[in-house]
Motif scaffolding. Sequence first.
Motif, PDB file in Angstrom:
ATOM      1  N   LEU A 192       0.825  -1.219   0.000  1.00 37.13           N
ATOM      2  CA  LEU A 192       0.000   0.000   0.000  1.00 37.13           C
ATOM      3  C   LEU A 192       0.854   1.263   0.000  1.00 37.13           C
ATOM      4  O   LEU A 192       0.350   2.359  -0.254  1.00 37.13           O
ATOM      5  N   GLU A 193       2.141   1.104   0.269  1.00 41.36           N
ATOM      6  CA  GLU A 193       3.079   2.232   0.268  1.00 41.36           C
ATOM      7  C   GLU A 193       3.780   2.403  -1.080  1.00 41.36           C
ATOM      8  O   GLU A 193       4.507   3.368  -1.270  1.00 41.36           O
ATOM      9  N   TRP A 194       3.595   1.480  -2.002  1.00 41.29           N
ATOM     10  CA  TRP A 194       4.335   1.500  -3.262  1.00 41.29           C
ATOM     11  C   TRP A 194       3.910   2.679  -4.131  1.00 41.29           C
ATOM     12  O   TRP A 194       2.716   3.012  -4.223  1.00 41.29           O
ATOM     13  N   ASP A 195       4.893   3.281  -4.773  1.00 42.98           N
ATOM     14  CA  ASP A 195       4.627   4.383  -5.692  1.00 42.98           C
ATOM     15  C   ASP A 195       3.682   3.930  -6.799  1.00 42.98           C
ATOM     16  O   ASP A 195       3.835   2.849  -7.356  1.00 42.98           O
ATOM     17  N   GLY A 196       2.734   4.765  -7.092  1.00 50.14           N
ATOM     18  CA  GLY A 196       1.838   4.507  -8.214  1.00 50.14           C
ATOM     19  C   GLY A 196       0.608   3.682  -7.909  1.00 50.14           C
ATOM     20  O   GLY A 196      -0.284   3.605  -8.746  1.00 50.14           O
ATOM     21  N   LEU A 197       0.550   3.033  -6.746  1.00 47.81           N
ATOM     22  CA  LEU A 197      -0.619   2.204  -6.446  1.00 47.81           C
ATOM     23  C   LEU A 197      -1.907   3.016  -6.537  1.00 47.81           C
ATOM     24  O   LEU A 197      -2.847   2.615  -7.216  1.00 47.81           O
ATOM     25  N   TRP A 198      -1.955   4.142  -5.878  1.00 49.20           N
ATOM     26  CA  TRP A 198      -3.195   4.919  -5.804  1.00 49.20           C
ATOM     27  C   TRP A 198      -3.587   5.498  -7.157  1.00 49.20           C
ATOM     28  O   TRP A 198      -4.765   5.667  -7.452  1.00 49.20           O
ATOM     29  N   GLN A 199      -2.604   5.773  -8.017  1.00 49.20           N
ATOM     30  CA  GLN A 199      -2.914   6.310  -9.339  1.00 49.20           C
ATOM     31  C   GLN A 199      -3.497   5.245 -10.263  1.00 49.20           C
ATOM     32  O   GLN A 199      -4.060   5.565 -11.309  1.00 49.20           O
ATOM     33  N   ARG A 200      -3.366   3.981  -9.909  1.00 47.26           N
ATOM     34  CA  ARG A 200      -3.914   2.887 -10.726  1.00 47.26           C
ATOM     35  C   ARG A 200      -5.378   2.591 -10.415  1.00 47.26           C
ATOM     36  O   ARG A 200      -6.007   1.786 -11.102  1.00 47.26           O
ATOM     37  N   LEU A 201      -5.909   3.207  -9.375  1.00 48.89           N
ATOM     38  CA  LEU A 201      -7.301   2.949  -9.012  1.00 48.89           C
ATOM     39  C   LEU A 201      -8.239   3.356 -10.134  1.00 48.89           C
ATOM     40  O   LEU A 201      -7.984   4.316 -10.863  1.00 48.89           O
ATOM     41  N   SER A 202      -9.348   2.641 -10.221  1.00 56.16           N
ATOM     42  CA  SER A 202     -10.415   3.051 -11.132  1.00 56.16           C
ATOM     43  C   SER A 202     -11.749   2.793 -10.426  1.00 56.16           C
ATOM     44  O   SER A 202     -11.835   1.990  -9.499  1.00 56.16           O
ATOM     45  N   PRO A 203     -12.778   3.504 -10.852  1.00 58.68           N
ATOM     46  CA  PRO A 203     -14.080   3.335 -10.202  1.00 58.68           C
ATOM     47  C   PRO A 203     -14.653   1.946 -10.467  1.00 58.68           C
ATOM     48  O   PRO A 203     -14.432   1.372 -11.538  1.00 58.68           O
ATOM     49  N   LEU A 204     -15.366   1.422  -9.486  1.00 57.33           N
ATOM     50  CA  LEU A 204     -16.092   0.169  -9.710  1.00 57.33           C
ATOM     51  C   LEU A 204     -17.240   0.445 -10.680  1.00 57.33           C
ATOM     52  O   LEU A 204     -17.773   1.567 -10.724  1.00 57.33           O
ATOM     53  N   PRO A 205     -17.632  -0.549 -11.453  1.00 56.14           N
ATOM     54  CA  PRO A 205     -18.701  -0.340 -12.439  1.00 56.14           C
ATOM     55  C   PRO A 205     -19.955   0.267 -11.807  1.00 56.14           C
ATOM     56  O   PRO A 205     -20.471  -0.231 -10.803  1.00 56.14           O
ATOM     57  N   GLY A 206     -20.404   1.358 -12.394  1.00 53.82           N
ATOM     58  CA  GLY A 206     -21.628   2.020 -11.958  1.00 53.82           C
ATOM     59  C   GLY A 206     -21.457   3.046 -10.861  1.00 53.82           C
ATOM     60  O   GLY A 206     -22.352   3.856 -10.639  1.00 53.82           O
ATOM     61  N   SER A 207     -20.335   3.030 -10.156  1.00 54.46           N
ATOM     62  CA  SER A 207     -20.208   3.929  -8.998  1.00 54.46           C
ATOM     63  C   SER A 207     -20.247   5.402  -9.404  1.00 54.46           C
ATOM     64  O   SER A 207     -20.964   6.192  -8.777  1.00 54.46           O
ATOM     65  N   GLN A 208     -19.527   5.792 -10.431  1.00 54.81           N
ATOM     66  CA  GLN A 208     -19.533   7.191 -10.853  1.00 54.81           C
ATOM     67  C   GLN A 208     -20.928   7.618 -11.293  1.00 54.81           C
ATOM     68  O   GLN A 208     -21.421   8.675 -10.887  1.00 54.81           O
ATOM     69  N   ARG A 209     -21.551   6.798 -12.131  1.00 56.31           N
ATOM     70  CA  ARG A 209     -22.877   7.129 -12.663  1.00 56.31           C
ATOM     71  C   ARG A 209     -23.919   7.258 -11.562  1.00 56.31           C
ATOM     72  O   ARG A 209     -24.672   8.234 -11.499  1.00 56.31           O
ATOM     73  N   VAL A 210     -23.952   6.281 -10.646  1.00 57.81           N
ATOM     74  CA  VAL A 210     -24.967   6.288  -9.585  1.00 57.81           C
ATOM     75  C   VAL A 210     -24.705   7.414  -8.588  1.00 57.81           C
ATOM     76  O   VAL A 210     -25.630   8.135  -8.204  1.00 57.81           O
TER      77      VAL A 210
END
Length: 187
Positions: free
Chosen positions: A60-78
């Motif tokens: 969880l401390e590794w560089d770039g981990l957080w930038q690789r996140l993406s929304p779960l399907p439907g979360s942004q829309r809902v």
Amino acid sequence: MKKNLTILFDADDTSENLSEVWLALLNEKYGTAVTVDDIHDWDVSLAFPGLTREQVYGALEWDGLWQRLSPLPGSQRVLQRLYDEGHQLFMVSATDYRHCKPKMDAILSMFPFLDWDHVILTSRKQLIRGDVLIDDGPHNLVDGDYARILFDRPYNRSFPDREAGCVRARGWDEVYAIITELASSNI
């Protein structure tokens, strides 16, 4: 009559895909092949018997981990739809203070209708007031003074959701249907 609600929602593995990214990084580094479906306990390190707890959680401390996140399907829309309908949204996360900035930068870019004023960081979600909490961690829902939506994940499937007063949602469309029903009732 429809009521506007204060909706609290979790980040990791509820609105974005932390486990998927985390496991992919561990698999790349250590040559393992663990998937999200292999995680059957809140303690992710149990799915990696050949690794130490420090190796698993250290990722969880590794560089770039957080930038690789993406929304779960439907979360942004809902979430955008709930926001547009006039509900108050607050992302509530038990984020480690060391991850706060990169994680929040990633999340706020995924959900641009939110800002820092709509983020609550705490390890005790039961202390937060709201009408509903959407979370994948059963321990965050138990004893909370809000309607409880358990976001279905492989590691929480053995949790007795109904007995604990939770409604299980298997995706964001189900979350929307549950919240719409709550907004129409007197919760």
